[in-house]
Motif scaffolding. Sequence first.
Motif, PDB file in Angstrom:
ATOM      1  N   ALA A  10      24.402  18.858  31.231  1.00 39.04           N
ATOM      2  CA  ALA A  10      23.239  19.030  32.104  1.00 39.04           C
ATOM      3  C   ALA A  10      23.105  20.442  32.661  1.00 39.04           C
ATOM      4  N   GLY A  11      24.057  21.321  32.371  1.00 37.51           N
ATOM      5  CA  GLY A  11      23.990  22.687  32.881  1.00 37.51           C
ATOM      6  C   GLY A  11      24.536  22.834  34.289  1.00 37.51           C
ATOM      7  N   MET A  12      25.145  21.775  34.829  1.00 38.48           N
ATOM      8  CA  MET A  12      25.622  21.821  36.211  1.00 38.48           C
ATOM      9  C   MET A  12      26.980  22.514  36.338  1.00 38.48           C
ATOM     10  N   SER A  13      27.978  22.013  35.636  1.00 37.82           N
ATOM     11  CA  SER A  13      29.313  22.605  35.772  1.00 37.82           C
ATOM     12  C   SER A  13      29.339  24.029  35.228  1.00 37.82           C
ATOM     13  N   THR A  14      28.541  24.301  34.230  1.00 33.99           N
ATOM     14  CA  THR A  14      28.520  25.662  33.694  1.00 33.99           C
ATOM     15  C   THR A  14      27.853  26.633  34.658  1.00 33.99           C
ATOM     16  N   SER A  15      27.037  26.135  35.576  1.00 33.62           N
ATOM     17  CA  SER A  15      26.428  27.026  36.574  1.00 33.62           C
ATOM     18  C   SER A  15      27.500  27.670  37.441  1.00 33.62           C
ATOM     19  N   ILE A  16      28.520  26.907  37.761  1.00 30.61           N
ATOM     20  CA  ILE A  16      29.647  27.451  38.532  1.00 30.61           C
ATOM     21  C   ILE A  16      30.377  28.489  37.692  1.00 30.61           C
ATOM     22  N   MET A  17      30.571  28.172  36.411  1.00 28.52           N
ATOM     23  CA  MET A  17      31.255  29.110  35.518  1.00 28.52           C
ATOM     24  C   MET A  17      30.474  30.406  35.377  1.00 28.52           C
ATOM     25  N   VAL A  18      29.161  30.331  35.335  1.00 27.58           N
ATOM     26  CA  VAL A  18      28.338  31.542  35.246  1.00 27.58           C
ATOM     27  C   VAL A  18      28.645  32.469  36.409  1.00 27.58           C
ATOM     28  N   LYS A  19      28.730  31.929  37.610  1.00 30.78           N
ATOM     29  CA  LYS A  19      29.032  32.754  38.789  1.00 30.78           C
ATOM     30  C   LYS A  19      30.384  33.438  38.648  1.00 30.78           C
ATOM     31  N   LYS A  20      31.382  32.689  38.176  1.00 32.85           N
ATOM     32  CA  LYS A  20      32.717  33.258  37.988  1.00 32.85           C
ATOM     33  C   LYS A  20      32.705  34.358  36.926  1.00 32.85           C
ATOM     34  N   MET A  21      31.960  34.125  35.853  1.00 31.24           N
ATOM     35  CA  MET A  21      31.880  35.126  34.785  1.00 31.24           C
ATOM     36  C   MET A  21      31.106  36.364  35.240  1.00 31.24           C
ATOM     37  N   GLN A  22      30.061  36.170  36.038  1.00 32.81           N
ATOM     38  CA  GLN A  22      29.297  37.314  36.550  1.00 32.81           C
ATOM     39  C   GLN A  22      30.148  38.155  37.492  1.00 32.81           C
ATOM     40  N   GLU A  23      30.956  37.511  38.308  1.00 35.37           N
ATOM     41  CA  GLU A  23      31.872  38.247  39.192  1.00 35.37           C
ATOM     42  C   GLU A  23      32.846  39.066  38.355  1.00 35.37           C
ATOM     43  N   ALA A  24      33.379  38.453  37.297  1.00 38.59           N
ATOM     44  CA  ALA A  24      34.311  39.159  36.413  1.00 38.59           C
ATOM     45  C   ALA A  24      33.614  40.333  35.733  1.00 38.59           C
ATOM     46  N   ALA A  25      32.384  40.135  35.290  1.00 36.58           N
ATOM     47  CA  ALA A  25      31.629  41.205  34.622  1.00 36.58           C
ATOM     48  C   ALA A  25      31.416  42.384  35.562  1.00 36.58           C
ATOM     49  N   GLU A  26      31.114  42.098  36.815  1.00 38.32           N
ATOM     50  CA  GLU A  26      30.939  43.166  37.805  1.00 38.32           C
ATOM     51  C   GLU A  26      32.251  43.935  37.994  1.00 38.32           C
ATOM     52  N   ASN A  27      33.352  43.216  38.113  1.00 42.79           N
ATOM     53  CA  ASN A  27      34.658  43.850  38.286  1.00 42.79           C
ATOM     54  C   ASN A  27      35.064  44.673  37.071  1.00 42.79           C
ATOM     55  N   MET A  28      34.640  44.221  35.889  1.00 43.81           N
ATOM     56  CA  MET A  28      34.968  44.912  34.643  1.00 43.81           C
ATOM     57  C   MET A  28      33.929  45.976  34.284  1.00 43.81           C
ATOM     58  N   ALA A  29      32.862  46.072  35.069  1.00 39.22           N
ATOM     59  CA  ALA A  29      31.754  46.993  34.801  1.00 39.22           C
ATOM     60  C   ALA A  29      31.158  46.755  33.410  1.00 39.22           C
ATOM     61  N   VAL A  30      30.934  45.468  33.091  1.00 43.04           N
ATOM     62  CA  VAL A  30      30.355  45.076  31.810  1.00 43.04           C
ATOM     63  C   VAL A  30      28.928  44.609  32.059  1.00 43.04           C
ATOM     64  N   ASN A  31      28.017  45.063  31.216  1.00 43.03           N
ATOM     65  CA  ASN A  31      26.613  44.721  31.356  1.00 43.03           C
ATOM     66  C   ASN A  31      26.288  43.514  30.481  1.00 43.03           C
ATOM     67  N   VAL A  32      26.242  42.326  31.107  1.00 45.47           N
ATOM     68  CA  VAL A  32      25.946  41.098  30.380  1.00 45.47           C
ATOM     69  C   VAL A  32      24.947  40.257  31.166  1.00 45.47           C
ATOM     70  N   ALA A  33      24.205  39.449  30.434  1.00 41.60           N
ATOM     71  CA  ALA A  33      23.336  38.447  31.045  1.00 41.60           C
ATOM     72  C   ALA A  33      23.925  37.099  30.661  1.00 41.60           C
ATOM     73  N   ILE A  34      24.239  36.283  31.657  1.00 42.46           N
ATOM     74  CA  ILE A  34      24.886  35.004  31.418  1.00 42.46           C
ATOM     75  C   ILE A  34      24.019  33.913  32.028  1.00 42.46           C
ATOM     76  N   LYS A  35      23.762  32.876  31.240  1.00 41.75           N
ATOM     77  CA  LYS A  35      22.898  31.800  31.717  1.00 41.75           C
ATOM     78  C   LYS A  35      23.484  30.451  31.314  1.00 41.75           C
ATOM     79  N   ALA A  36      23.392  29.478  32.220  1.00 37.71           N
ATOM     80  CA  ALA A  36      23.825  28.109  31.936  1.00 37.71           C
ATOM     81  C   ALA A  36      22.601  27.271  31.595  1.00 37.71           C
ATOM     82  N   ILE A  37      22.735  26.491  30.527  1.00 39.48           N
ATOM     83  CA  ILE A  37      21.624  25.639  30.118  1.00 39.48           C
ATOM     84  C   ILE A  37      22.152  24.262  29.712  1.00 39.48           C
ATOM     85  N   PRO A  38      21.300  23.242  29.841  1.00 36.62           N
ATOM     86  CA  PRO A  38      21.677  21.942  29.291  1.00 36.62           C
ATOM     87  C   PRO A  38      21.487  21.964  27.777  1.00 36.62           C
TER      88      PRO A  38
END
Length: 101
Positions: A10-38
């Motif tokens: 349903a895209g719910m649990s992955t929404s939490i993962m997106v936030k964690k991955m975006q935080e990691a991307a910021e810390n790593m200075a990586v330019n990515v777009a991450i989206k959770a979808i059902p």
Amino acid sequence: MKKILLMCSAGMSTSIMVKKMQEAAENMAVNVAIKAIPEQALNEHLAGTDIILLGPQIRFLKEKVQEAAQPVPVCVIDTMDYGTMNGEKILREALARLEAK
């Protein structure tokens, strides 16, 4: 910029993962777009996608998603990494897969 799609039932649990991955991307200075979808929204979000990561709970859909997404790589997120919400490790593995492509 790399575009990463995370899919689950349903895209719910992955929404939490997106936030964690975006935080990691910021810390790593990586330019990515991450989206959770059902799973049923794949066709709406496929354009421009570089890699699709499946939540472990829908690993059984890998072949079906791979067929629909060709030539975009489809990977199943490790159950332990998903359960512990290890966004940095999952992001690093996705980026490594893209580098090897």
